[in-house]
Write an enzyme that holds these catalytic residues in place. Structure first.
Site, PDB file in Angstrom:
ATOM      1  N   LYS A 170     -11.158  -7.219  -9.081  1.00  0.00           N
ATOM      2  CA  LYS A 170     -12.205  -6.244  -9.388  1.00  0.00           C
ATOM      3  C   LYS A 170     -11.629  -4.939  -9.884  1.00  0.00           C
ATOM      4  CE  LYS A 170     -13.125  -6.543  -4.478  1.00  0.00           C
ATOM      5  NZ  LYS A 170     -14.186  -6.966  -3.605  1.00  0.00           N
ATOM      6  N   LYS A 207       0.833  -1.214   0.000  1.00  0.00           N
ATOM      7  CA  LYS A 207       0.000   0.000   0.000  1.00  0.00           C
ATOM      8  C   LYS A 207       0.862   1.257   0.000  1.00  0.00           C
ATOM      9  CE  LYS A 207      -4.271  -1.615   0.431  1.00  0.00           C
ATOM     10  NZ  LYS A 207      -5.065  -1.839  -0.718  1.00  0.00           N
ATOM     11  N   LYS A 254      -4.538 -13.041 -11.833  1.00  0.00           N
ATOM     12  CA  LYS A 254      -5.858 -13.572 -11.517  1.00  0.00           C
ATOM     13  C   LYS A 254      -6.944 -12.524 -11.711  1.00  0.00           C
ATOM     14  CE  LYS A 254      -5.954 -12.707  -6.551  1.00  0.00           C
ATOM     15  NZ  LYS A 254      -6.206 -13.245  -5.226  1.00  0.00           N
TER      16      LYS A 254
END
Ligand code: TRP
Length: 330
Positions: free
Chosen positions: A198, A112, A195
């Site tokens: 979203k 992050k 993979k």
């Protein structure tokens, strides 16, 4: 053996095919044999500062999607994290024995920092502590997690063990990863690598219309085609076959594999077939989803009952933890 299972999902967007085949289908089996808590992690979702209107919409969407997939609120406890404020108290208590050094070393935190250096907030740093609270507040023994959450689960075990050691109790069990008893199904994305996710815009959502599915599949990444018999597949083509393995009949996948290895394949045909098979698999879910989304009364009842069940379990733990820590009545 009857296990206590806890699983949360951040409410940051719609669910995709990878969520369904990788996790939710297993939840539907698990809920029959175990004490299951499935929740929407809408406190965790705040780390990325969603707009108030989006926050509610996203919670509602995932809740309806879980129900449409077959999670049964009469079998599992299905709830919204922020309906159980006890978790924030346990989070506070666990924070006192979570060290900044170990939190800073967490892989997800480091990632992050790298990706969003402008938003390194304390909630992100203590994300694993909140997740540990989610899990141990129900004294979970099993947590179904993917690779990316393994370290968080490891930290959960450490926080549970640390609490037990500090207070000289055998209070919290140390939860393990849930073993599905078969190979975990991983759904790749349509953009040729990695993979399905979203955020990456490489996925098929459970709520996608047939037109949207056709459009996405037809523009999926492939290659220029095999030039030699028996040639190994490139990553993007392998990925399309992996998705096909999940949604298509075996004869269909066999047919296209044969075409590939004999250099006769036309990717357009493969994609058309894949799109139609995806539509067949997803249409019942999408129709159910639309029904549920239109039924606010039902959704309100589900979260109310789920929240009450979850709070009962959470409140007992917090009461006992407070006692162990030494908060006593006068
Ligand atoms: N961190 C998980 C994720 O990003 C979501 C989550 C929050 C969770 N609390 C949890 C998962 C408790 C399992 C158990 O996917």
């Amino acid at each position: 053996m009857m296990e206590t299972v806890v699983s949360g999902i951040r409410s940051t967007g719609k669910l995709h095919l990878g969520n369904y085949y990788g996790a939710i289908k297993n939840f539907i089996k698990m809920q029959n044999e175990n004490r299951c808590f499935f929740f929407i992690a809408d406190y965790h979702a705040l780390t990325t500062h969603p707009k108030p209107d989006d926050l509610h919409g996203n919670i509602k969407q995932i809740l309806a999607e879980y129900l449409a997939c077959g999670i049964d609120p009469d079998k599992a406890t299905l709830f919204v994290q922020s309906d159980v404020p006890e978790v924030s108290e346990l989070y506070l208590l666990l924070n006192m024995n979570a060290y900044v050094g170990e939190l800073e070393r967490t892989a997800s935190f480091k990632e992050k920092i790298r990706k969003h250096p402008d938003n390194i907030n304390a909630g992100l740093l203590t994300y694993p502590v909140l997740m540990a609270a989610d899990i141990i507040i129900h004294k979970a023994t099993k947590v179904p997690v993917g690779k990316d959450q393994e370290q968080h689960l490891e930290m959960t075990r450490r926080f549970a063990r640390r609490f037990n050691t500090i207070y000289g109790v055998e209070y919290f069990p140390e939860p393990d990863a849930y073993n599905f008893g078969m190979e975990l199904i991983k759904i790749p994305g349509l953009d040729g690598s990695g993979k399905m996710g979203k955020s990456e815009g490489n996925g098929i959502f459970l709520s996608d219309t047939p037109q949207a599915i056709r459009k996405k599949v037809m523009s999926a990444v492939t290659d220029t085609g095999p030039t030699e018999k028996g040639q190994e597949m490139s990553e993007p083509v392998k990925n399309l076959f992996s998705i096909m393995d999940v949604v298509s009949q075996k004869e269909v996948t066999d047919h296209f594999r044969e075409k590939y290895f004999s250099c006769e394949i036309r990717y357009g045909d493969l994609k058309k077939q894949l799109a139609e098979d995806l539509i067949v698999s997803l249409t019942p879910i999408r129709e159910k989803l639309n029904e549920i989304l239109a039924d606010n009364k039902y959704l309100a009842r589900v979260v109310k009952e789920g929240g009450e069940k979850a709070r009962e379990s959470a409140a007992r733990t917090v009461r006992e933890v407070r006692e162990i820590i030494g908060y006593r009545p006068f």
